[in-house]
Design a protein around this motif. Structure first.
Motif, short mmCIF file in Angstrom:
data_model
loop_
_atom_site.label_atom_id
_atom_site.label_comp_id
_atom_site.label_asym_id
_atom_site.label_seq_id
_atom_site.Cartn_x
_atom_site.Cartn_y
_atom_site.Cartn_z
N ASN B 72 0.85 -1.18 0.00
CA ASN B 72 0.00 0.00 0.00
C ASN B 72 0.90 1.25 0.00
O ASN B 72 1.69 1.44 0.91
CB ASN B 72 -0.86 -0.05 1.28
N PRO B 73 0.79 2.11 -1.01
CA PRO B 73 1.71 3.25 -1.12
C PRO B 73 1.62 4.25 0.05
O PRO B 73 2.52 5.04 0.27
CB PRO B 73 1.34 3.92 -2.44
N GLU B 74 0.52 4.19 0.81
CA GLU B 74 0.37 5.07 1.98
C GLU B 74 1.29 4.64 3.12
O GLU B 74 1.50 5.39 4.07
CB GLU B 74 -1.07 4.97 2.52
N VAL B 75 1.76 3.39 3.05
CA VAL B 75 2.39 2.78 4.23
C VAL B 75 3.91 2.95 4.24
O VAL B 75 4.58 2.79 3.23
CB VAL B 75 2.04 1.27 4.30
N ILE B 76 4.42 3.30 5.42
CA ILE B 76 5.86 3.20 5.68
C ILE B 76 6.02 2.02 6.64
O ILE B 76 5.47 2.03 7.74
CB ILE B 76 6.41 4.47 6.38
N LEU B 77 6.72 0.99 6.20
CA LEU B 77 6.91 -0.19 7.04
C LEU B 77 8.23 -0.03 7.78
O LEU B 77 9.27 0.19 7.17
CB LEU B 77 6.93 -1.44 6.16
#
Lengths: 337, 350
Positions: B72-77
């Motif tokens: 998901n491009p919104e996510v910083i893992l």
């Protein structure tokens, strides 16, 4: 002239000239560079040459004990020096990110010139490119160097003459640079900074020239650290190395940090050290000579070449047990040089 | 004679029959191999590495879930470095990052929360793995995030607790003569958690520190119990471990996490061995937002990590060891972590 790099600084036009004039020219003064020809024309050198190149992408670009500019000059100088060559000429190429501060670039250029001058090497060719913001990271530097191979030291890159009984010597504490970069990246860097060992090893090499026949091997333990250099040189040989863990010099701050972070200083990069394998007769003398240089104060013997365990590096641990030393795998620290 | 030599001599004296001692802490695995402790011990003493490395026991399904979330491009893992190269069914976080996912290494969960504060427009997911040692720290950060009403910070919990796994090992017929109990875990939990192992399973338990003399003394204490035919819980690591543990940390864990069944590599589902995030903190629970994690995934063909983690096989007995599976290109999780039995074996002993 603004305060940061614009894409136009890489256009090759007026802005590029302005960048060169205001940032680089005050420091990079070699006549062959100023001539602005497409190639530097050099007087021919007789005999064998050493030729090397290295790219530098370290993050952060300023770290305790150095900066990317000093590192870029020392890195290439050191590669020449440990090959038994006297550095003569260097070329440098910059990749700059749009928006990079000109003040930082000036500091880096000044640092490069100071390091090159101190080591009597001429910067004779240079290039600059600019990439859009986000396509690079501040500044990447590539340096290329040519040196003249010194008589008697032709063998030191290969280690072909290494034999059981030889001494394994390191010119100072190991892992300082890797630990320094690691510490600089911490959320809360240590109160007393961990200093990188970033330095030219030319003075150390210079002091060993007349012992050439007793020097079997030299290398600077950069990425992968001391362990990796020793594993590489030992691989597929009919001799092995026995290291003595308690003899290996490690700075107190570095070992503290390593314990905390689960790192092994033997695998951390040095940027101003030499691993040298010398004959048993002159091992002590090599160490004595190294100690006369500021960068070699902590030089010492860390192990010996053995006929046992061929092809392997075995370490006697601090408690008298033994363990194997293997090559670094993976990357414990991204972008250290 | 120094303390280490003295202990080695006493161990030699005390050791009569073949014994198998297991440590269940990655720190012990590493210390034993780095110090070369095996090379000082009589052949009759076998030291086994149990399920003490968090990365090693975590299922490939967890990595698959993390990758699904990170796509998901919104996510910083955000993750500890150890997890980055662990293979999932179809790739690792490292390959995910190379294909464009925003995967960042952090040294603490607090650092991950800091990223969430700095980037309010992104969803920051922290991969919470580890035992009682790391779980309280993560619990503290979850509580911090809730109190500042942070709506873009989440934890994907694969936290586990150690005693059920130790019990599972012994109840499944794996022959062990003693546990070298985890020092760091015990600073949090105290010593009572091992009582039933000693009493009901008749296995000597000694909580050990990490220095050479600590580990050797622990081995000596275990040998003495074996020779006396007793099984009790002793604390060798007295300078750090109190019998009651750290009540404050335990309370924090209890407040934020609840016990749930969890899957362990080599041991399968163990009841009440995992830590999920309580409902009161679900605003920080990545599973609540992105869906439940199935820990168990497809294990790499031929990988014997499960047998290694349960002391039934040494790393070098695995068919993949050193050929298909190396630290540079690991097939199984035990080769990835520096605390993993296989990597440790490969690096220091092979």
């Amino acid at each position: 002239m603004g305060t940061s790099i614009l894409l136009a600084h890489g256009s090759g036009g007026g802005k590029t000239r302005e960048l060169i004039r205001s940032v680089f020219r005050p420091f990079f003064t070699d006549s062959r560079l100023i001539a602005a020809t497409d190639s530097a024309i050099l007087d021919g050198a007789a005999g064998q040459l050493a030729f090397t190149t290295d790219a530098f992408v370290v993050d952060p670009i300023f770290f305790p004990g150095g900066d990317i500019g000093k590192l870029a000059i020392c890195g290439t100088l050191n590669d020449l020096a440990v090959s038994g060559a006297k550095p003569l000429w260097m070329a440098v190429s910059f990749i700059l990110e749009e928006g990079f501060e000109l003040e930082d670039l000036t500091t880096i250029a000044r640092s490069m010139a100071a390091t090159a001058n101190a080591n009597n090497v001429a910067l004779v060719a240079a290039d600059t490119k600019v990439v859009p913001r986000g396509k690079g990271d501040k500044v990447f530097i590539t340096t290329t160097g040519i040196g003249r191979l010194l008589t008697g030291l032709e063998q030191v890159s290969y280690g072909a003459g290494i034999r059981p009984g030889d001494k394994v010597i390191v010119s100072g504490t190991v892992g300082d640079h890797g630990a320094s970069i690691f510490a600089s990246r911490l959320e809360q860097p240590p109160a007393t900074p961990v200093l990188s060992d970033c330095a030219s090893v030319l003075p150390i090499m210079g002091g060993l020239c007349d012992l050439a026949e007793h020097i079997r091997f030299m290398r600077d333990p950069t990425r992968g650290g001391t362990a990796t250099v020793l594993c590489e040189i030992t691989e597929k040989q009919n001799w092995g190395i026995r290291l003595i863990e308690r003899s290996i010099p490690v700075d107190g701050k570095v070992s503290g940090l390593c314990r905390l972070a689960g790192l092994d200083p033997l695998y951390l990069a040095c940027e101003g050290r030499v691993i040298c394998i010398a004959s048993p007769e002159k091992g002590e003398e090599v160490i004595r000579r190294m100690k006369t240089c500021p960068a070699g104060l902590n030089a010492c013997e860390i192990g010996t070449i053995t006929s046992e365990n061929p092809g392997r590096v075995v370490m006697e641990t601090t408690i008298g047990g033994t363990r194997l030393i293997t090559m670094l795998s993976g990357d414990p620290l991204p972008r250290i040089c | 004679m120094n303390r280490v030599d003295e202990l080695v001599a006493m161990i030699r004296c005390e050791n009569r029959s073949p014994v198998r001692f297991m440590e269940v802490c990655g720190g012990h695995t590493l210390a034993i191999n780095q110090l070369g402790i095996r090379s000082l011990l009589p052949d009759k003493i076998s030291l086994l590495s149990g399920p003490g490395c968090p990365v090693c026991v975590t299922g490939t399904g967890y990595i698959d879930s993390a990758l699904r979330i990170a796509s998901n491009p919104e996510v910083i893992l955000t993750t500890f470095g150890d997890l980055i190269r662990v293979p999932g069914s179809e790739g690792s976080l490292e390959t995910g990052r190379a294909s464009g996912m925003d995967v960042r290494l952090v040294l603490s969960p607090l650092h991950a929360l800091q990223i969430a504060r700095q980037e309010p427009g992104r969803q920051v997911v922290f991969l919470g793995i580890g035992f009682e040692t790391t779980a309280p720290g993560v619990a503290a950060v979850i509580r911090m995030a809730r109190s500042e009403k942070r709506d873009n910070f989440f934890v994907l919990s694969a936290h586990k607790v150690m005693p059920p796994a130790m019990d599972a090992l012994t109840s499944r017929g794996i022959r062990l003569d003693g546990f070298i109990c985890p020092g760091h875990v015990s600073t949090i939990t105290g010593s009572a958690i091992y009582k039933s192992l000693a009493r009901d399973r008749h296995i000597p338990c000694v909580i050990s520190g990490f220095e050479a003399a600590d580990i050797l003394e622990t081995i000596l204490l275990l040998l003495r119990q074996v020779n006396q035919g007793t099984a009790s819980v002793e604390i060798q690591y007295t300078r750090a471990v109190r019998p009651e543990g750290n009540p404050r940390a335990l309370q924090l864990m209890e407040e934020v996490f609840y016990r749930r069944d969890d899957w362990w590599r080599g041991l399968g589902i163990i009841p009440a061995s995992g830590l999920g995030i309580r409902d009161e903190f679900r605003a920080q629970d990545a599973e609540y937002l992105f869906g439940r994690v199935t820990m168990q995934g497809t294990e790499p063909a031929g990988c014997a990590c499960g047998s290694v983690l349960t002391g039934q096989m040494t790393p070098s007995e695995c068919g993949l060891f050193g050929s298909v599976c190396t630290p540079d290109s690991p097939a199984g999780a035990c080769m990835v972590s520096s605390e993993g039995a296989c990597q440790s074996y490969f690096r220091f002993l092979q």
